[in-house]
Motif scaffolding. Structure first.
Motif, PDB file in Angstrom:
ATOM      1  N   PHE A 175     166.627  68.246  55.817  1.00 26.52           N
ATOM      2  CA  PHE A 175     165.646  67.728  54.865  1.00 26.52           C
ATOM      3  C   PHE A 175     164.848  66.545  55.423  1.00 26.52           C
ATOM      4  O   PHE A 175     163.728  66.300  54.978  1.00 26.52           O
ATOM      5  N   SER A 176     165.411  65.816  56.390  1.00 24.91           N
ATOM      6  CA  SER A 176     164.618  64.779  57.057  1.00 24.91           C
ATOM      7  C   SER A 176     163.498  65.431  57.843  1.00 24.91           C
ATOM      8  O   SER A 176     162.345  64.996  57.816  1.00 24.91           O
ATOM      9  N   LEU A 177     163.850  66.475  58.554  1.00 23.28           N
ATOM     10  CA  LEU A 177     162.853  67.194  59.334  1.00 23.28           C
ATOM     11  C   LEU A 177     161.779  67.751  58.404  1.00 23.28           C
ATOM     12  O   LEU A 177     160.577  67.633  58.674  1.00 23.28           O
ATOM     13  N   PHE A 178     162.213  68.316  57.303  1.00 24.16           N
ATOM     14  CA  PHE A 178     161.261  68.847  56.322  1.00 24.16           C
ATOM     15  C   PHE A 178     160.294  67.743  55.863  1.00 24.16           C
ATOM     16  O   PHE A 178     159.081  67.933  55.849  1.00 24.16           O
ATOM     17  N   GLY A 179     160.860  66.580  55.522  1.00 27.86           N
ATOM     18  CA  GLY A 179     160.017  65.485  55.051  1.00 27.86           C
ATOM     19  C   GLY A 179     159.009  65.043  56.104  1.00 27.86           C
ATOM     20  O   GLY A 179     157.828  64.830  55.810  1.00 27.86           O
ATOM     21  N   ASP A 290     161.312  66.767  67.051  1.00 28.76           N
ATOM     22  CA  ASP A 290     159.879  66.683  67.345  1.00 28.76           C
ATOM     23  C   ASP A 290     159.326  68.031  67.766  1.00 28.76           C
ATOM     24  O   ASP A 290     158.295  68.485  67.298  1.00 28.76           O
ATOM     25  N   ASP A 291     160.051  68.613  68.707  1.00 29.57           N
ATOM     26  CA  ASP A 291     159.662  69.895  69.278  1.00 29.57           C
ATOM     27  C   ASP A 291     159.598  70.955  68.169  1.00 29.57           C
ATOM     28  O   ASP A 291     158.689  71.802  68.125  1.00 29.57           O
ATOM     29  N   ALA A 452     153.991  72.891  72.726  1.00 32.78           N
ATOM     30  CA  ALA A 452     153.763  73.729  71.541  1.00 32.78           C
ATOM     31  C   ALA A 452     152.993  74.992  71.938  1.00 32.78           C
ATOM     32  O   ALA A 452     153.330  76.102  71.511  1.00 32.78           O
ATOM     33  N   LEU A 453     151.989  74.820  72.773  1.00 31.53           N
ATOM     34  CA  LEU A 453     151.199  75.981  73.203  1.00 31.53           C
ATOM     35  C   LEU A 453     152.076  76.983  73.953  1.00 31.53           C
ATOM     36  O   LEU A 453     151.944  78.197  73.783  1.00 31.53           O
TER      37      LEU A 453
ATOM     38  N   ALA B 444     162.365  57.755  65.997  1.00 32.42           N
ATOM     39  CA  ALA B 444     162.372  58.755  64.934  1.00 32.42           C
ATOM     40  C   ALA B 444     163.333  59.909  65.205  1.00 32.42           C
ATOM     41  O   ALA B 444     163.729  60.608  64.289  1.00 32.42           O
ATOM     42  N   THR B 445     163.704  60.125  66.463  1.00 31.20           N
ATOM     43  CA  THR B 445     164.639  61.221  66.739  1.00 31.20           C
ATOM     44  C   THR B 445     165.700  60.754  67.734  1.00 31.20           C
ATOM     45  O   THR B 445     165.489  59.815  68.506  1.00 31.20           O
TER      46      THR B 445
END
Lengths: 712, 712
Positions: A175-179, A290-291, A452-453, B444-445
């Motif tokens: 849920f932290s990631l979601f936020g 992050d990733d 990301a790409l 943050a991570t």
């Protein structure tokens, strides 16, 4: 009811009971109600607690059984000790979907594990499905239904709905990631925390989301793999529905794995295996939170890249250099522009810019924004460009205008355009926000952009890749019900049936047999003792090579018998094997099958010698593999150049080696989980055109059967 | 005046002229004035432009020569074509410090490069120092003096001063990074953009900042290494002054390097070499902008870690697993707590937590905050713990209170405490800000946290490491002025003088000499042709082994002469070498010296065979190396386990091998840059106690001297 159907109920309830609700809205048992009220749940809410008559303006019921209407989902916030009693009430009331917040189950040791098992059994008997225990809940983002006590449910900004479905074993991390993702304007369909996942687990959620129409991108935070076979099956759903599955798996280190055991009682597998198999089946593996967020963002666009050919545009030469560095590192291709495109770009940009990729449109493009837009137009129409990255450090009004131009162009093309804005929130925040709202992925650094790409390219290529589903040579073979250990002779027979070359040979059970048939052999031969009690034949003096005729063979027989009897007087000797002595310019490999608790039969291969002993260099895939996958296995090996031939040494028969990998993997596949271990070692690979030969091998079947073995 | 002194003036001016100033404050030539006014520069500002009488309330002067007072720094915003004229005026006016914003110099090709050279020459003659050209300026953060047009100078929030000094070759990247770091509350002393760095370059700035009292952390963004020798020298300043130097170098990929050439005309070197040498000399190498900001943040605390033993505390088991994963990956040690500490922690935390590292204090620690603070107290007093990482996902009021507790404890200890808060800005922003303001690093991570901590540990260990400065064996040797190529015999003589074993041998110039002395040898011997025109002796038939007596030697001589004459009829033959045939259980290595344009003599070593041919596995250091560095070189090799002995094979003489590396590196060091290339190949390393032997070698001296060579 299937777990998939249960999830559908859990995520779309019309009525929710909260059992053990508290008036203290800052407590774990008070928050679920507070959150439902905060997000204005439009269905029925039934607080349950014998201590109160009313909570938050709602009637509070003494027990589940006192609730007047039907209950789709019950959120259970009572102590683990009361669970069995609650289950009885659920059964009686006909409540089939529970979310258990409480701890005190498998994560605290034996007693808790026993209780968990008991609860699960009763639930199954009663047709009840359970999310949790030891979880913080779940969220339907589109309908804004929070069911649980996650801190991010308390947002005043409201939820942003969108294409990402997310299952997390950990509530805190999930849920932290979601936020954080929501703060970057990434929209979600559902978020589910599975906790101890006694019944519904993370892979079930992934399955549900892959088939859900509102979800276009599926993400999972896993500590263990609760159902490896299901995960593998979902690969084809991911491909068919063109929905990427992004996975972050923790518990990779040895220490991490210990911690995972004491945390949610899950078994984490070897990270190496997980990564190899996940990659083979087209899952996107990320390394940290992050990733994960960065991948969610790029996949949320719904765009795909046709290949890995990237062009970068920047108003700074330095940024171009950096992007070229990262492209190389990540395996993206900084494509050389066609002469035609390069010429047109050159005509657009100032003379001190660069019309080569990385393109430097210079700071002039800020003032004369047509420079950038026309360059972008050229590139979106160039069929040799698969993705475009634009990088800038400019903010303010001009920066915002540039972002607006990019949004316009992005809307006109299916080609991915990705933006890097490196700069302060103060200066670049507005432009960033505009891009995010328009669904154009934007990152703060070139590294994040390129990573990301790469994920996007990987999935795009996977989803268009044709997987050969047909199985080959051994597909009609029936291996029966083998047991025990198969040693050299039997394994060679098997390989031979698969069409893999093995040395031609003859087994002699005793000296008489040998004397009788020794002249039927084609010399020279190798002679080896046969005994499953002598594993290291050479050490035991059980091997003689370069035997030139029958007399030498008879002498070799005597020598071997004497040596192995001295080595191990009680060993049961089945005889000797005399076989063709294969020679040639060969490289030694090993090919094996390994049974993995999560993924079933894996095929493993590698070069012998220092490659395996010093470098631990091996490739892993789930069996079966097709030719393309087998080729990729080989190309991953550090020693692959030796197969290609280096420094004047000849190219080896890679083609035949690929055949062999495919055949062995199909054999394992058809053995249907019966193989505990199989090892072909050495497998000699000769010069191109001269094939391969398996010189020794063993199969250990899962079923132990000493009788069968002794009799074979 | 030295460049260091010039930088002192440039960064601390009392009076600034802006030549070519514009009334358009949105233009590059208008912004420098706008920024000085915006930040209320208290010294004199002299706008210079013949077109205006007044700008921004200040008198505008027609030319530099019309300015009434002294000018410490002139910011030059005129076209490159007018530079020579401006220089004349500067000389006449006595202006010694210029900042050139303009482009049109070396970055645009030959013509520009010629102009740049001309400008530099004239400046030198006139005692003028120049920053730029093609730069966006510099900034004294403490005094809030912005000199240039960087977008981040336009901040309304003002600058936050602090310990970080930052030099960047790229203006766009440099000032964006600065701005982002400021938004994370990282304070700076100075930021300097060097652009084309025709005079003052990035390493000069690093030197200045290492000696500046206000700067405690130095950071550099480099595209090339303008002065490798200076950078190396600064290593000891970094150590003595205990100031880490954090470097981000772009232009790593081949394509990146091409782009660098066309961008700021810098020569980027091999990334492999840069990384190896930078690591050897204690520089902190980061991989992207994020990583740079994260490192700046942790070093800003001024704290050091005594070792790599980390304890992590979290209120979530999942987070602990993740941190354990990253620790292992990065080479940090998740230290096992002493029984005493573990027992005390156990008494503090709930039973379902974990008192083992990773410690799980559970969500209970949020309510009963003494659990966390007392655990922290225990750990800061435990001498076996070098750093503490606290991770939480909680925000809001409770989260803020926890942060305040951590700030209190952090202030009491010199031990690093690093915090990870994973959560939304909405929920966790306040706590995060409190930590940042108190100088407690917060990320943050977990991944970012662990990477930053690794940088801290690396520098802490480097700064306490004793570098043996004394040089050994060859320190009195005088190598004179060698030239040309030294082949086998001469190289072996040299190695022998260094105390490195070589086979004992004798050179025979012709058959007569051989016949006369052949019985003086100790057989068996190897016989090799000597000719610098036959490089591959074996291919030419120029080597015979296992010669057992004088007669066989005579026959070998004839055979060799016949073979090599057939191979290359015109080759000049100097004779043959007959030498001791060394045998034994040895591993083959190569040891070499390579001249690097940026760092001078490098020592390179690796294992032979597939390790070098297939795996390209080699270790690089700048010469000389001490024993510790030589050991580290070997341990980096993928084949190192072979030296340690694997699978029953004996351990090799690593000790003697280290000696050899040290001696060769010292030889190269004393050769003082005269060696172009040196190669000892093979170097045989025998079993432990049996030493090493150099079986062949060559030295190519930088000075070409065919005469000397022919006569040697």
């Amino acid at each position: 009811m299937s777990k998939k159907q249960a999830l559908d109920y859990l995520l779309n309830p019309s009525s929710i009971a909260i059992v053990g609700v508290s008036k203290d809205f800052t407590s774990i048992s008070g928050k679920p109600l507070k959150n439902l009220l905060h997000h204005k749940f439009t269905g029925e809410i039934y607080p349950v607690n014998p201590k109160y008559d009313e909570i938050g303006g709602l009637t509070c019921y003494p027990s589940l059984l006192d609730i007047p209407g039907e209950v789709d989902v019950a959120l259970i916030a009572v102590s683990s000790k009361r669970m069995m009693q609650i289950l009885d009430q659920c059964k009686e009331k006909g409540v089939h979907h529970l979310v258990l917040f409480g701890s005190g189950f498998a994560e605290v040791g034996e007693e808790g594990a026993a209780l968990q098992k008991e609860v699960l059994e009763k639930a199954k008997q009663s047709g009840i499905h359970i999310l949790g225990p030891n979880c913080v809940g779940l969220l339907n983002v589109k309908k804004a239904i929070p069911m649980g006590f996650a801190t991010s449910f308390e947002t005043v900004a409201g939820f942003k709905s969108g294409p990402v479905g997310f299952a997390s074993q950990s509530g805190a991390v999930g849920f932290s990631l979601f936020g954080m993702a929501q703060e970057e304007n990434i929209g979600f369909s559902y978020v589910v925390n599975t906790g101890n996942q006694m019944d519904i687990h993370s892979i079930d959620c992934i399955e549900y989301m892959l088939e859900d129409v509102d979800t276009k991108v599926v993400a999972g935070y896993l500590e263990g793999i609760p159902d490896g076979e299901l995960l593998i099956k979902l690969s084809s759903v991911s491909k068919e529905n063109d929905k990427p599955v992004i996975l972050l798996k923790s518990g990779r280190s040895e220490l991490g794995q210990q911690a995972a055991l004491s945390h949610t009682a899950s078994l984490t597998g070897s990270d190496e295996t997980f990564r190899a198999v996940a990659k083979q089946y087209g899952f996107i593996i990320v390394n940290d939170l992050d990733d994960m967020i960065d991948a969610m963002k790029i996949f949320s666009t719904g765009k795909r890249a046709k290949g890995n050919r990237v062009v970068t545009i920047s108003n700074s030469g330095a940024a171009g250099i950096v992007m070229a560095d990262y492209s190389e590192e990540l395996g993206l291709e900084m494509v050389q522009l066609s002469e035609r495109t390069a010429q047109k770009v050159k005509e657009l940009i100032p003379s001190y810019g660069s019309a080569l990729n990385p393109i430097d449109v210079t700071a002039q493009a800020l003032k004369e924004q047509h420079i950038l837009t026309e360059t972008l137009e050229l590139l979106i129409h160039d069929p040799d460009v698969d993705a475009i990255v634009f990088q800038t450090t400019f903010g303010g009004e001009l920066g915002l205008k540039i972002c607006e131009k990019i949004i316009e162009i992005d809307a006109k093309t299916t080609k991915p355009i990705i933006v890097t804005i490196t700069g302060t929130e103060e200066l670049t925040g507005e432009g960033r926000l505009a891009l995010q709202n328009a669904g154009v992925p934007v990152y703060a650094t070139s590294y994040k952009t390129m990573v990301a790409l790469k994920h996007l390219v990987d999935f795009s290529l996977f989803s268009t890749r044709t997987k050969t589903e047909e199985l080959g040579a051994y597909s009609n073979g029936n291996i029966g019900n083998p047991a025990g250990v198969w040693t050299e002779v039997k394994v060679k027979e098997t390989l031979s049936k698969l069409g893999i070359r093995v040395p031609q040979g003859k087994v002699f059970a005793n000296k008489e047999q040998l004397q009788q048939h020794k002249n039927e052999l084609k010399y020279p031969v190798v002679c080896k003792v046969l005994s499953d009690e002598i594993l290291h034949k050479t050490d035991a003096g059980g091997v003689k090579v370069n035997i030139k005729n029958g007399d030498e063979l008879a002498a070799a027989y005597d020598g071997i018998m004497q040596a192995v009897t001295a080595y191990n007087p009680s060993a049961r000797i089945e005889g000797v094997l005399a076989e063709e002595m294969i020679e040639g310019d060969a490289i030694e490999l090993f090919v094996g099958i390994k049974d993995d608790p999560q993924f079933g039969s894996l095929i493993v291969c590698g070069l012998g010698g220092i490659f395996i002993e010093v470098l631990k260099d091996a490739s892993i895939r789930k069996a079966p593999v097709n030719r393309l996958e087998a080729k990729e296995m080989l190309m991953e090996l550090k020693g692959y150049p030796l197969l290609e031939g280096i420094r004047g040494s000849a190219k080896k028969d890679i083609n035949k080696l690929i055949d062999t990998l495919v055949k062995v993997s199909e054999f394992a596949f058809h053995a249907n989980g019966k193989i505990a271990e199989m090892d072909i070692n050495p497998l000699w690979v000769f010069e191109d055109g001269y094939g391969v030969a398996a010189l020794d091998g063993v199969i250990v079947w899962k079923e132990k059967d000493r009788v069968t073995q002794a009799n074979r």
